[in-house]
Motif scaffolding. Structure first.
Motif, PDB file in Angstrom:
ATOM      1  N   ASN A 188       0.819  -1.222   0.000  1.00  0.00           N
ATOM      2  CA  ASN A 188       0.000   0.000   0.000  1.00  0.00           C
ATOM      3  C   ASN A 188       0.851   1.269   0.000  1.00  0.00           C
ATOM      4  OD1 ASN A 188       0.845   0.218   2.633  1.00  0.00           O
ATOM      5  ND2 ASN A 188      -1.147  -0.287   3.534  1.00  0.00           N
ATOM      6  N   GLU A 231       1.007   3.499  -3.247  1.00  0.00           N
ATOM      7  CA  GLU A 231      -0.059   4.389  -3.690  1.00  0.00           C
ATOM      8  C   GLU A 231       0.349   5.858  -3.646  1.00  0.00           C
ATOM      9  OE1 GLU A 231      -3.741   2.758  -2.610  1.00  0.00           O
ATOM     10  OE2 GLU A 231      -4.868   4.144  -3.878  1.00  0.00           O
ATOM     11  N   GLU A 281     -11.149  -4.917  -3.529  1.00  0.00           N
ATOM     12  CA  GLU A 281      -9.863  -4.418  -3.032  1.00  0.00           C
ATOM     13  C   GLU A 281      -9.286  -3.309  -3.905  1.00  0.00           C
ATOM     14  OE1 GLU A 281      -8.059  -5.451  -0.119  1.00  0.00           O
ATOM     15  OE2 GLU A 281     -10.024  -6.329   0.331  1.00  0.00           O
ATOM     16  N   ILE A 282      -9.257  -3.514  -5.221  1.00  0.00           N
ATOM     17  CA  ILE A 282      -8.534  -2.553  -6.073  1.00  0.00           C
ATOM     18  C   ILE A 282      -9.430  -1.428  -6.578  1.00  0.00           C
ATOM     19  CG2 ILE A 282      -6.910  -4.368  -6.805  1.00  0.00           C
ATOM     20  CD1 ILE A 282      -8.166  -4.371  -9.559  1.00  0.00           C
ATOM     21  N   ARG A 331      -2.921  -2.343  -3.928  1.00  0.00           N
ATOM     22  CA  ARG A 331      -4.059  -2.818  -3.124  1.00  0.00           C
ATOM     23  C   ARG A 331      -4.219  -4.340  -3.149  1.00  0.00           C
ATOM     24  NH1 ARG A 331      -8.290   1.811  -5.355  1.00  0.00           N
ATOM     25  NH2 ARG A 331      -7.148   3.608  -4.522  1.00  0.00           N
TER      26      ARG A 331
END
Ligand code: Z16
Length: 838
Positions: free
Chosen positions: A517, A520, A703-704, A805
């Motif tokens: 993560n 990101e 999730e994504i 993710r």
């Protein structure tokens, strides 16, 4: 015989303990030693295979010291162990994985370079260990990697097939199966000729009275010997090295029966030997299909009986009471293939150890967990009662008793529901009668799990609905599948792994994938996006070279690479994909040259094996190749469309293909793919996916984010009604699909007759897999893919966001969930510095 060295002499052993190499010079020394002594060759006679062998032996020596210490530690601490019983372990190559997991790949790379070899070429010499069909077998392999990495005391148990999954050749567009000679040289296994078990088959059951108690004695008609072969399983960045024990079958009592041989009956002596060896000779090449062959049942019992004997023998060394068995042993059944283990343990406890039935049954059900991997009716195992009776007479009696007690309890709880007993009976009252293995597995386990949320919900509401009523919902749980990031990112895509490490504070993400993560916050970083895109491009160049080398077709790596690689199956719908490709081809053909110039070039890549007896799947392969043959040489089309079928898809090819995909296809009819795991591999390698709302696609979307995936098609809850409407209403075919069919029937892709059954399946036979229902949505969604890909900057951003993710989909998370919810086991802490001490 006591084989342990007495205390006074142990000093000498400790003094001489083996030290493994840690640097380049140490590694080189070991390679040269193995080339010159183990292989009896020299620098004047050392090819890449010899370099591979010696490198493997050097790492094997290292693993085996860790393996020994791990076993000593586990024995000494005597905590609960996990046994993962799987008829399939799709391991792929071992050397690259071993080098990376022990953290010495760089050392080996430098050492091999000095000795005159490129490590990539050396690694490629290894033949895949392909003891599995597809997802189920590869899941077992990922689980072994995670169990070792997380330091769980765990063993895998399987069969040592002489031939794994067949090698696929494509000849004139058709699949041809060739035997897989993988055992010719395999440095990764250790034969344990001292670890053997005699396995019984056939015969009859006699009752005997011993001390006023009647016991059943099974007098065997045939005995086959199981010999253990051990494969070390190294964890990543830990000394824990677990064991995978594979059983090989052999005639009992030596090579062959000399009694028979000397009396002139050597033909039957040789026949006995061959019959015994046949048991572990070959992996059944079916994915999601069970065909009820006697040899398959023999394989299952042979493997299960040998494994249980081994597990029980190990338990007995600790001299605990039988009631502690479930505190020391957790056995996970990978699908119903090992379900006879439930019956075998009950037999051992009651017939051999003399426990009372109820006490034994309590121990048995507390020990086992069962994982279901499919709802497809043709994949659910059922064995004819007569066959079980013949091969395993005592086991059939026990199955009948298990069923009797189970049905009695059901009748008590549901006195007004007579039909319930018929529905849930372990014995199906059909002609012939059948043993329903999934029902036996449920009744004999304390937990049953599905492999993705949708799948686990489906089994509770459809095939196992009655059992939820009987046992309550808590017996049923979900463990969504995962993949090991060590093989599927670090090993398969080293450059991407390194780039990720540079943004995530080093390699810790490989052990805690949620750390992804951290990527990101770098999504907007222009330089980062550029490096990301360069890596993807380089991976595509590598695949393009493989395509050129193996098919002769030149593809442009700047095209959008669209990949569908998995077993060929109607439910996975490669036919939908190839019909879509034909639709694209027809659209391009209908355009003016000016219009064509504005189109996005695409390469449609397929790969996968069809079960040798699955005629329709083989027709699908033939259509893909036939379309390729026409499209790839069409000068109007050029780079705008290429259609490639990659021969012999396997684990090591997947490691090259996944990193090179822009978009991959996971397009099963909703509700049919239990989980899917290649979807996870593709996203983790920075590719986007197009898919149906099926299996793990749903959780990947959650999730994504919906904006990072291309979903299409009907939902699982609507499938039944649509099928009903096809059969009983008027069934109209999508008009674009109809045009595709007409083109095939015109002979554009070769003799139309070859493909008539595929078309008839949709037009005349009710379109069971909803190809027509989903076609329009599929085509439209592919147009969205094209549009999205035109904006490369945005596309890369989607890929990075998606990868960041994906932490949830590591098999480490799965194993922790199994450990907590099903096995009740804990990892064994390891002291990296202690060598002899526990
Ligand atoms: C298999 O590979 C699977 C299910 C099955 O009953 C038999 C075999 Cl050989 C697959 C599922 O099709 C797939 O969806 C799933 O991801 C995989 O098992 C692992 O659970």
């Amino acid at each position: 015989v006591e084989a342990s060295i007495p205390e006074p002499q142990r000093e000498a052993w400790k003094r001489n303990q083996i030290t493994s190499f840690t640097d380049k010079d140490g590694f080189e020394k070991e390679v040269v030693r193995h080339v010159e002594t183990t292989l009896a060759r020299s620098m004047f006679n050392c090819d890449e295979i010899a370099a591979y062998s010696a490198t493997s032996l050097a790492f094997r020596d290292r693993l085996i010291t860790h393996w020994n210490r791990t076993q000593q530690r586990q024995t000494y601490r005597d905590t609960k162990r996990v046994y993962y019983l799987s008829l399939e372990f799709l391991m792929g190559r071992a050397l690259d994985n071993a080098m990376l997991n022990v953290g010495l790949k760089n050392v080996a790379q430098d050492g091999l370079a000095e000795l005159g070899f490129r490590i990539e070429d050396v690694v490629k010499q290894e033949h895949d260990a392909a003891l599995g069909n597809g997802g189920l077998g590869r899941l077992a392999a990922c689980f072994l990697d995670s169990l070792a990495t997380l330091n769980f005391p765990a063993w895998g148990y399987g069969l040592r097939y002489r031939y794994g999954i067949f090698k696929q050749e494509i000849i004139d567009g058709y699949q041809v199966e060739v035997p897989d000679y993988w055992l010719d040289f395999n440095p990764w296994e250790f034969p344990r000729h001292d670890v053997t078990v005699d396995i019984q088959f056939f015969g009859q059951v006699n009752k005997k009275t011993v001390g006023g108690k009647t016991i059943s004695v099974w007098e065997a008609g045939e005995i086959v010997q199981a010999v253990a072969y051990d494969v070390p399983i190294p964890g990543y960045d830990t000394p824990t090295t677990n064991n995978l024990r594979l059983w090989s079958s052999k005639a009992s009592g030596g090579e062959f029966d000399f009694q028979k041989f000397n009396s002139g009956d050597y033909e039957s002596s040789v026949a006995d030997q061959q019959r015994a060896e046949t048991i572990s000779a070959v992996l059944y090449p079916n994915d999601n299909l069970e065909r009820g062959k006697e040899l398959r049942l023999k394989q299952q019992y042979f493997w299960v009986a040998a494994s249980l004997y081994d597990i029980v023998r190990r338990f007995k060394k600790s001299r605990r009471s039988w009631n502690e068995f479930p505190d020391q042993v957790a056995i996970q059944l990978n699908d119903t293939h090992p379900t006879l283990a439930i019956v075998e343990l009950q037999r051992i406890l009651v017939d051999i150890e003399g426990l009372e039935w109820d006490n034994a049954w309590e121990i048995v059900t507390s020990t086992f967990g069962y994982t279901n991997h499919t709802v497809l009716p043709e994949a659910l195992e059922k064995w004819p009662v007569g066959l079980v009776q013949h091969l395993l007479p005592r086991h059939l009696q026990i199955i009948y008793d298990i069923n009797l007690f189970f049905l009695q309890s059901v009748e008590k709880a549901f006195p007004d529901d007579r039909d319930m007993l018929r529905r849930v009976s372990i014995i199906e009252e059909s002609q012939p009668k059948m043993v329903r293995m999934a029902f036996l597995a449920i009744v004999g386990s304390h937990k049953v799990n599905g492999v993705a949320e949708l799948h686990s919900d489906l089994i509770k509401t459809t095939i196992f609905k009655d059992f939820v009523e009987i046992y309550g919902p808590d017996k049923f749980t979900n463990v969504t599948n995962g993949i090991t990031p060590r093989r599927w990112l670090h090993q398969a895509n080293p450059r991407l792994s390194e780039l990720i490490a540079s943004k995530c504070g080093g390699n810790d993400f490989l052990k805690d994938l949620t750390l992804l993560n951290q990527l990101e916050k770098h999504v907007e970083d222009k330089q980062f996006r550029k490096e990301w895109a360069e890596i993807k491009y380089a991976n595509k160049v590598r695949l393009a070279k493989h395509i050129k080398d193996t098919t002769g077709v030149v593809v442009n790596p700047a095209s959008l690479f669209d990949v569908q690689v998995k077993r060929i199956h109607e439910y996975k719908r490669q036919q939908l994909n190839i019909f879509g490709v034909i639709h694209r081809y027809l659209s391009l053909k209908a355009m003016t040259p000016d219009q064509r110039k504005k189109q996005l070039p695409r390469v449609s890549i397929f790969g996968g094996k069809a079960a040798p007896g699955y005629w329709m799947a083989k027709q699908i392969i033939h259509l893909i190749n036939s379309v390729g043959a026409v499209v790839n040489k069409d000068e109007d089309i050029g780079d705008l469309l290429k259609v490639i079928f990659l021969e012999d898809y396997n684990v090591s090819k997947a490691e090259m293909i996944c990193p090179a995909s822009d978009i991959s296809e996971h397009i099963s009819t909703a509700g049919t793919e239990a989980s899917g795991t290649s979807n996870m591999k593709f996203v983790l390698n920075g590719g986007l996916i197009i898919g149906t709302c099926d299996g793990a696609n749903i959780e990947i979307t959650r999730e994504i984010g919906e904006s990072n995936i291309f979903l299409f098609g009907n939902l699982s809850e609507d499938v039944e009604d649509l099928r009903h409407a096809h059969t009983y209403g008027s069934h109209t075919i999508d008009s674009d699909l109809d045009k595709v069919f007409n083109e095939i029937e015109k002979g554009t892709f070769g003799t139309p007759h070859d493909f008539s059954a595929m078309i008839a399946a949709v037009r005349q036979h009710g379109d069971y897999y909803l190809v027509s229902d989903d076609f329009h949505s599929y085509i439209e969604t592919h147009q969205l893919v094209d549009e999205a890909y035109r904006n490369q900057d945005e596309w890369i951003a989607k890929c990075i966001t998606s990868v960041s993710r994906m932490g949830f989909f590591t098999s480490d998370r799965c194993i922790n969930e199994y450990a907590e919810e099903i096995w009740n086991v804990e990892p064994l802490a390891v002291d990296r510095h202690s060598i002899w001490g526990p």
